[in-house]
Motif scaffolding. Structure first.
Motif, short mmCIF file in Angstrom:
data_model
loop_
_atom_site.label_atom_id
_atom_site.label_comp_id
_atom_site.label_asym_id
_atom_site.label_seq_id
_atom_site.Cartn_x
_atom_site.Cartn_y
_atom_site.Cartn_z
N LEU A 10 0.84 -1.19 0.00
CA LEU A 10 0.00 0.00 0.00
C LEU A 10 0.87 1.23 0.00
CD1 LEU A 10 -2.74 -0.98 2.59
CD2 LEU A 10 -2.87 -1.04 0.10
N GLY A 11 0.65 2.13 -0.91
CA GLY A 11 1.39 3.38 -0.98
C GLY A 11 0.54 4.52 -0.52
N ALA A 12 1.04 5.69 -0.71
CA ALA A 12 0.27 6.88 -0.37
C ALA A 12 -0.93 7.01 -1.29
CB ALA A 12 1.18 8.11 -0.48
N ARG A 13 -2.10 7.33 -0.76
CA ARG A 13 -3.31 7.47 -1.56
C ARG A 13 -3.28 8.75 -2.40
NH1 ARG A 13 -7.43 4.13 0.15
NH2 ARG A 13 -7.05 2.98 2.09
N GLN A 14 -3.78 8.65 -3.73
CA GLN A 14 -3.85 9.85 -4.59
C GLN A 14 -5.08 10.64 -4.19
OE1 GLN A 14 -3.48 9.07 -8.72
NE2 GLN A 14 -4.29 11.07 -9.34
N ARG A 15 -4.90 11.91 -3.95
CA ARG A 15 -6.00 12.73 -3.44
C ARG A 15 -6.58 13.67 -4.48
NH1 ARG A 15 -6.39 12.25 1.99
NH2 ARG A 15 -4.66 11.24 3.08
N GLY A 16 -6.22 13.63 -5.85
CA GLY A 16 -6.76 14.52 -6.87
C GLY A 16 -5.94 14.46 -8.16
N LEU A 17 -6.31 15.37 -9.13
CA LEU A 17 -5.62 15.47 -10.41
C LEU A 17 -4.85 16.77 -10.48
CD1 LEU A 17 -8.48 14.31 -12.81
CD2 LEU A 17 -6.55 12.94 -12.02
N THR A 18 -3.78 16.69 -11.15
CA THR A 18 -3.00 17.90 -11.33
C THR A 18 -3.57 18.73 -12.46
OG1 THR A 18 -1.50 16.90 -12.91
CG2 THR A 18 -0.93 16.65 -10.58
N ILE A 19 -3.23 20.00 -12.53
CA ILE A 19 -3.69 20.90 -13.59
C ILE A 19 -3.29 20.35 -14.96
CG2 ILE A 19 -3.42 23.20 -14.58
CD1 ILE A 19 -5.15 23.14 -12.12
N VAL A 20 -2.11 19.83 -15.07
CA VAL A 20 -1.63 19.29 -16.35
C VAL A 20 -2.50 18.13 -16.80
CG1 VAL A 20 0.30 18.14 -17.49
CG2 VAL A 20 0.73 20.05 -15.92
#
Length: 318
Positions: A10-20
């Motif tokens: 388990l890694g760090a959870r992604q919390r959103g999308l970047t502008i790019v």
């Protein structure tokens, strides 16, 4: 202080999308939408063009067939021809039917055709003539047929014909019931025709171009004084007459009506129609068309087509 440990896998959870990432997604979406719109527009334009083409061709086929049919009937007088027999006009008579007048390129009075377009007038007897059921009396002033299949009425012009004579007259009375029909001419005929001779109604037909109900030019027909719009989207009618200059039975030159030397020598007719689609902006740009020997480049985007037909005048051919 001890560092926090995470369970294995388990890694760090992604919390959103970047502008790019958002911009890339939007760009891809816009490309896909533009492609779909382009396909839709192209398909719609292709459909509009194909529909315009089909309608113009359908109208053209009908126009060519209708005019051609009446051209082939011009000068019809039953089992004989105007080459062999000159119709006897029983006075008073308001029509002129002869080998010199059975076809004309002159416009009747009050026709109202579009400027710069041609006109053709054809005279004939109605095909499907009625046969006399008994011999005419002497003097020949009564015609009897089995049935009034052509709907002759008082005031009509009609003709009685056999293979040697033709009498043209105005109908004074039409009598009879469900059986035999009697037709009384305005005066005695030249010949007492016998049973088997033919009775037919006289017709005078004019084709011309004028504005139609839609506002576009249309092909019109005047049949025995009654005007009717036949086909919308016919912009011009060009008539040329095949004249037999050396009297060998074949046309030597096709000329305009004003250049015909002797109408009795006209053996065939060549006519051209310029047709246009009802909708504009279907060609994607100016469409050059050659008509009357000149190039036309209309800018309205309507689809145009030229149809030409040459018809032999059966009742004037050898």
């Amino acid at each position: 202080m001890m560092a926090r440990s995470f369970p294995i896998g388990l890694g760090a959870r992604q919390r959103g999308l970047t502008i790019v990432e958002i911009l890339v997604a939007l760009l891809v979406s816009l490309i896909l939408i533009a492609g779909v719109i382009q396909i839709f527009v192209g398909t719609r334009q292709t459909y509009r063009f194909q529909d315009a083409l089909a309608r113009v061709q359908e109208n053209g086929r009908f126009a060519v067939a209708t005019i051609g049919r009446d051209l082939r009937l011009a000068g019809f007088v039953g089992c004989t021809t105007l080459v062999s027999v000159a119709p006897n006009a029983v006075p008073p008579l308001a029509v002129n039917y002869s080998r010199d007048t059975y076809i004309s390129g002159l416009a009747p009075a009050g026709l109202g055709q579009a400027p710069g377009t041609d006109v053709v007038t054809l005279r004939m007897l109605e095909p499907g003539m009625m046969r006399l059921s008994v011999d005419m009396p002497n003097p020949p002033n009564l015609v009897t047929v089995e049935a009034n299949t052509q709907g002759l009425q008082v005031g009509d012009v009609a003709a009685v014909a056999d293979c040697n004579n033709v009498d043209l007259f105005t109908v004074n009375t039409v009598g009879g019931g469900a059986g035999a029909i009697t037709v009384e001419p305005n005066d005695a005929l030249r010949v007492a025709y016998v049973a088997g001779a033919e009775l037919g109604r006289y017709r005078e037909v004019t084709y011309y171009i004028a504005d139609g109900a839609s506002g576009q030019r249309a092909l019109w027909r005047r049949d025995d004084g009654v005007d009717a719009e036949l086909i919308d989207g016919v912009e011009d009618l060009w008539m040329r007459y095949g004249e037999d200059l050396d009297n060998d039975g074949a046309p030597d030159a096709y000329v305009a009506a004003a250049a015909v030397i002797d109408w009795s020598r006209v053996r065939s007719v060549r006519f051209s129609l310029l047709l246009a689609s009802a909708e504009d902006n279907v060609t994607g740009g100016p469409q050059p068309v050659n008509f009357r020997g000149a190039a036309l480049v209309p800018a309205d985007g309507r689809y145009r087509q030229v149809l030409t037909s040459t018809v032999g005048l059966r009742n004037r051919l050898p």
